[in-house]
Scaffold this motif. Structure first.
Motif, PDB file in Angstrom:
ATOM      1  N   THR B  68     -16.082 -45.913  64.068  1.00  0.00           N
ATOM      2  CA  THR B  68     -14.994 -47.189  63.866  1.00  0.00           C
ATOM      3  C   THR B  68     -13.792 -46.804  64.978  1.00  0.00           C
ATOM      4  OG1 THR B  68     -13.810 -46.005  62.064  1.00  0.00           O
ATOM      5  CG2 THR B  68     -15.422 -48.052  61.700  1.00  0.00           C
ATOM      6  N   VAL B  69     -13.663 -45.377  65.369  1.00  0.00           N
ATOM      7  CA  VAL B  69     -12.694 -44.773  66.250  1.00  0.00           C
ATOM      8  C   VAL B  69     -12.979 -45.042  67.779  1.00  0.00           C
ATOM      9  CG1 VAL B  69     -11.157 -43.228  66.806  1.00  0.00           C
ATOM     10  CG2 VAL B  69     -11.729 -43.254  64.529  1.00  0.00           C
ATOM     11  N   THR B  70     -14.297 -44.414  68.102  1.00  0.00           N
ATOM     12  CA  THR B  70     -14.836 -44.505  69.272  1.00  0.00           C
ATOM     13  C   THR B  70     -15.717 -45.817  69.818  1.00  0.00           C
ATOM     14  OG1 THR B  70     -16.906 -43.279  68.981  1.00  0.00           O
ATOM     15  CG2 THR B  70     -14.934 -42.219  69.288  1.00  0.00           C
ATOM     16  N   HIS B  71     -16.139 -46.413  69.022  1.00  0.00           N
ATOM     17  CA  HIS B  71     -16.931 -47.798  68.769  1.00  0.00           C
ATOM     18  C   HIS B  71     -18.396 -47.043  69.300  1.00  0.00           C
ATOM     19  CE1 HIS B  71     -13.746 -50.161  68.115  1.00  0.00           C
ATOM     20  NE2 HIS B  71     -12.850 -49.831  69.196  1.00  0.00           N
ATOM     21  N   GLU B  72     -18.659 -45.916  69.177  1.00  0.00           N
ATOM     22  CA  GLU B  72     -20.023 -45.380  69.814  1.00  0.00           C
ATOM     23  C   GLU B  72     -21.167 -45.805  68.577  1.00  0.00           C
ATOM     24  OE1 GLU B  72     -22.334 -40.936  70.333  1.00  0.00           O
ATOM     25  OE2 GLU B  72     -20.353 -41.188  69.472  1.00  0.00           O
ATOM     26  N   ILE B  73     -22.030 -46.429  69.017  1.00  0.00           N
ATOM     27  CA  ILE B  73     -23.160 -46.762  68.102  1.00  0.00           C
ATOM     28  C   ILE B  73     -23.924 -45.163  68.177  1.00  0.00           C
ATOM     29  CG2 ILE B  73     -25.300 -48.076  67.708  1.00  0.00           C
ATOM     30  CD1 ILE B  73     -22.952 -49.539  67.824  1.00  0.00           C
ATOM     31  N   ILE B  74     -24.249 -44.528  67.033  1.00  0.00           N
ATOM     32  CA  ILE B  74     -24.785 -43.409  66.735  1.00  0.00           C
ATOM     33  C   ILE B  74     -26.390 -43.499  66.615  1.00  0.00           C
ATOM     34  CG2 ILE B  74     -24.805 -40.985  65.729  1.00  0.00           C
ATOM     35  CD1 ILE B  74     -21.730 -41.978  65.030  1.00  0.00           C
ATOM     36  N   ALA B  75     -26.678 -44.497  65.727  1.00  0.00           N
ATOM     37  CA  ALA B  75     -28.237 -44.360  65.277  1.00  0.00           C
ATOM     38  C   ALA B  75     -28.333 -45.882  64.854  1.00  0.00           C
ATOM     39  CB  ALA B  75     -28.541 -43.422  64.469  1.00  0.00           C
ATOM     40  N   THR B  76     -29.776 -46.234  64.910  1.00  0.00           N
ATOM     41  CA  THR B  76     -29.937 -47.509  64.256  1.00  0.00           C
ATOM     42  C   THR B  76     -31.383 -47.403  63.748  1.00  0.00           C
ATOM     43  OG1 THR B  76     -31.075 -48.328  66.164  1.00  0.00           O
ATOM     44  CG2 THR B  76     -28.886 -49.267  65.955  1.00  0.00           C
ATOM     45  N   GLU B  77     -31.504 -47.998  62.539  1.00  0.00           N
ATOM     46  CA  GLU B  77     -32.855 -47.768  61.764  1.00  0.00           C
ATOM     47  C   GLU B  77     -33.317 -49.057  61.159  1.00  0.00           C
ATOM     48  OE1 GLU B  77     -33.271 -45.230  58.265  1.00  0.00           O
ATOM     49  OE2 GLU B  77     -30.981 -44.851  58.492  1.00  0.00           O
ATOM     50  N   LEU B  78     -34.702 -49.089  60.962  1.00  0.00           N
ATOM     51  CA  LEU B  78     -35.137 -50.550  60.120  1.00  0.00           C
ATOM     52  C   LEU B  78     -34.858 -50.239  58.768  1.00  0.00           C
ATOM     53  CD1 LEU B  78     -38.429 -51.139  62.142  1.00  0.00           C
ATOM     54  CD2 LEU B  78     -36.430 -52.279  62.485  1.00  0.00           C
ATOM     55  N   VAL B  79     -34.592 -51.128  58.192  1.00  0.00           N
ATOM     56  CA  VAL B  79     -34.304 -51.216  56.486  1.00  0.00           C
ATOM     57  C   VAL B  79     -35.662 -50.923  56.048  1.00  0.00           C
ATOM     58  CG1 VAL B  79     -33.650 -52.208  54.461  1.00  0.00           C
ATOM     59  CG2 VAL B  79     -31.986 -52.252  56.403  1.00  0.00           C
ATOM     60  N   ALA B  80     -36.621 -51.683  56.596  1.00  0.00           N
ATOM     61  CA  ALA B  80     -37.949 -51.891  56.216  1.00  0.00           C
ATOM     62  C   ALA B  80     -38.701 -50.341  56.348  1.00  0.00           C
ATOM     63  CB  ALA B  80     -38.719 -52.775  57.043  1.00  0.00           C
ATOM     64  N   GLU B  81     -38.263 -49.583  57.155  1.00  0.00           N
ATOM     65  CA  GLU B  81     -38.995 -48.258  57.129  1.00  0.00           C
ATOM     66  C   GLU B  81     -38.351 -47.198  56.169  1.00  0.00           C
ATOM     67  OE1 GLU B  81     -40.913 -46.744  59.315  1.00  0.00           O
ATOM     68  OE2 GLU B  81     -41.584 -48.821  60.326  1.00  0.00           O
ATOM     69  N   ARG B  82     -37.243 -47.487  55.908  1.00  0.00           N
ATOM     70  CA  ARG B  82     -36.702 -46.771  54.686  1.00  0.00           C
ATOM     71  C   ARG B  82     -37.517 -47.146  53.144  1.00  0.00           C
ATOM     72  NH1 ARG B  82     -30.008 -46.333  53.776  1.00  0.00           N
ATOM     73  NH2 ARG B  82     -29.737 -45.049  55.768  1.00  0.00           N
ATOM     74  N   ALA B  83     -37.885 -48.381  53.220  1.00  0.00           N
ATOM     75  CA  ALA B  83     -38.393 -48.884  52.064  1.00  0.00           C
ATOM     76  C   ALA B  83     -39.740 -48.252  51.585  1.00  0.00           C
ATOM     77  CB  ALA B  83     -38.427 -50.316  51.808  1.00  0.00           C
ATOM     78  N   LYS B  84     -40.212 -47.824  52.750  1.00  0.00           N
ATOM     79  CA  LYS B  84     -41.668 -46.928  52.691  1.00  0.00           C
ATOM     80  C   LYS B  84     -41.782 -45.762  51.762  1.00  0.00           C
ATOM     81  CE  LYS B  84     -43.849 -49.070  56.592  1.00  0.00           C
ATOM     82  NZ  LYS B  84     -44.335 -48.874  58.087  1.00  0.00           N
TER      83      LYS B  84
END
Ligand SMILES: [Zn+2]
Lengths: 182, 84
Positions: B68-84
């Motif tokens: 929230t300070v640098t606005h960097e996007i560090i990672a993205t993941e699918l919620v669907a993958e988590r549910a597996k």
């Protein structure tokens, strides 16, 4: 059952050609959604083999003998142009009359579409065989690059005339600007 | 950046809220746990995780780790993958 006459979304509309870009409706035949069941990939792959096709990777499509398979989401693809055989491992849904398919072709097709789609559609970034689910202005669309200078675009059938209008405006604006150049 | 679609325009994504919404308490959990789940949020200056929906793309829910300070996007993941 009476025989009903199937009509495409933009039936009877003549193609629009301006500034070397042509917008036209494409009759594609049957469209079937293939939604893979959890653990169904293997059985599905077997069935697709009969068509000479494999399940496409994200953002890709492939064609074999008039049948096209397009990635349309996580564990989902559309089979277009051929009736779906009885495939195992996935839910099949006929969506043929749910879509309108347009082609935008010509040297300036990239410029026209990039006015509406917030993506880099130049050849290096978006090669032939690539397909994406992306917005066309505010419409959800599926965009495919079929040739170096040709795209096909799927929109919900209810959006057919809006899509036609917006692409038409982009083509007209580009042609008008080109006409001003000395 | 969508794990399926690749790098895409910010306007294609819809913001939902904190990642906490993935951790729903059990139906018989203490009222405190429900209060926490529904109302109490951290407001970090730094790394945070929240839920975004790729509305104009593949229609998948994503967990986005961002700063929230640098606005960097560090990672993205699918919620669907988590549910597996
Ligand atoms: Zn996506």
């Amino acid at each position: 059952m009476p025989e009903l006459i199937a009509k495409s979304a933009l039936q009877g509309r003549a193609p629009l050609t301006l500034g070397g870009v042509t917008l036209a409706e494409v009759p594609v035949g049957p469209i079937t959604s293939i939604a893979v069941f959890p653990g169904g990939a293997k059985a599905l792959a077997k069935g697709l083999k009969g068509l000479g096709l494999t399940f496409p990777a994200p953002n890709r499509f492939a064609e074999k003998k008039g049948a096209r398979i397009v990635w349309t989401g996580r564990d989902q693809a559309f089979l277009i142009g051929a009736p779906a055989p009885a495939l195992q491992g996935a839910a099949l849904t006929d969506q043929s009359d749910g879509w309108a398919v347009l082609s935008v072709a010509g040297l300036g097709a990239v410029d026209a579409l990039m006015r509406l789609v917030p993506m880099d559609l130049r050849l290096l970034a978006f090669p032939v065989g690539q397909s994406v689910r992306a917005p066309l202005n505010h419409m959800n669309a599926v965009l495919l690059r079929t040739e170096e200078y040709a795209f096909e675009l799927m929109v919900f059938r209810s959006m057919a005339r809006t899509a036609w209008h917006e692409i038409g405006v982009a083509i007209e604006a580009l042609a008008a600007r080109a006409a001003l150049k000395p | 950046m969508c794990p399926l679609c690749g790098e895409r325009d910010r306007r294609e994504f819809y913001y939902y809220g904190a990642e906490d919404f993935l951790n729903r308490p059990a139906a018989d959990a203490e009222p405190g746990a429900w209060d926490n789940y529904l109302h109490l949020r951290d407001n970090p200056a730094g790394v945070t995780k929240d839920l975004w929906y790729h509305e104009m793309g593949c229609a998948q829910w994503l967990v986005v780790t961002r700063n929230t300070v640098t606005h960097e996007i560090i990672a993205t993941e699918l919620v669907a993958e988590r549910a597996k």
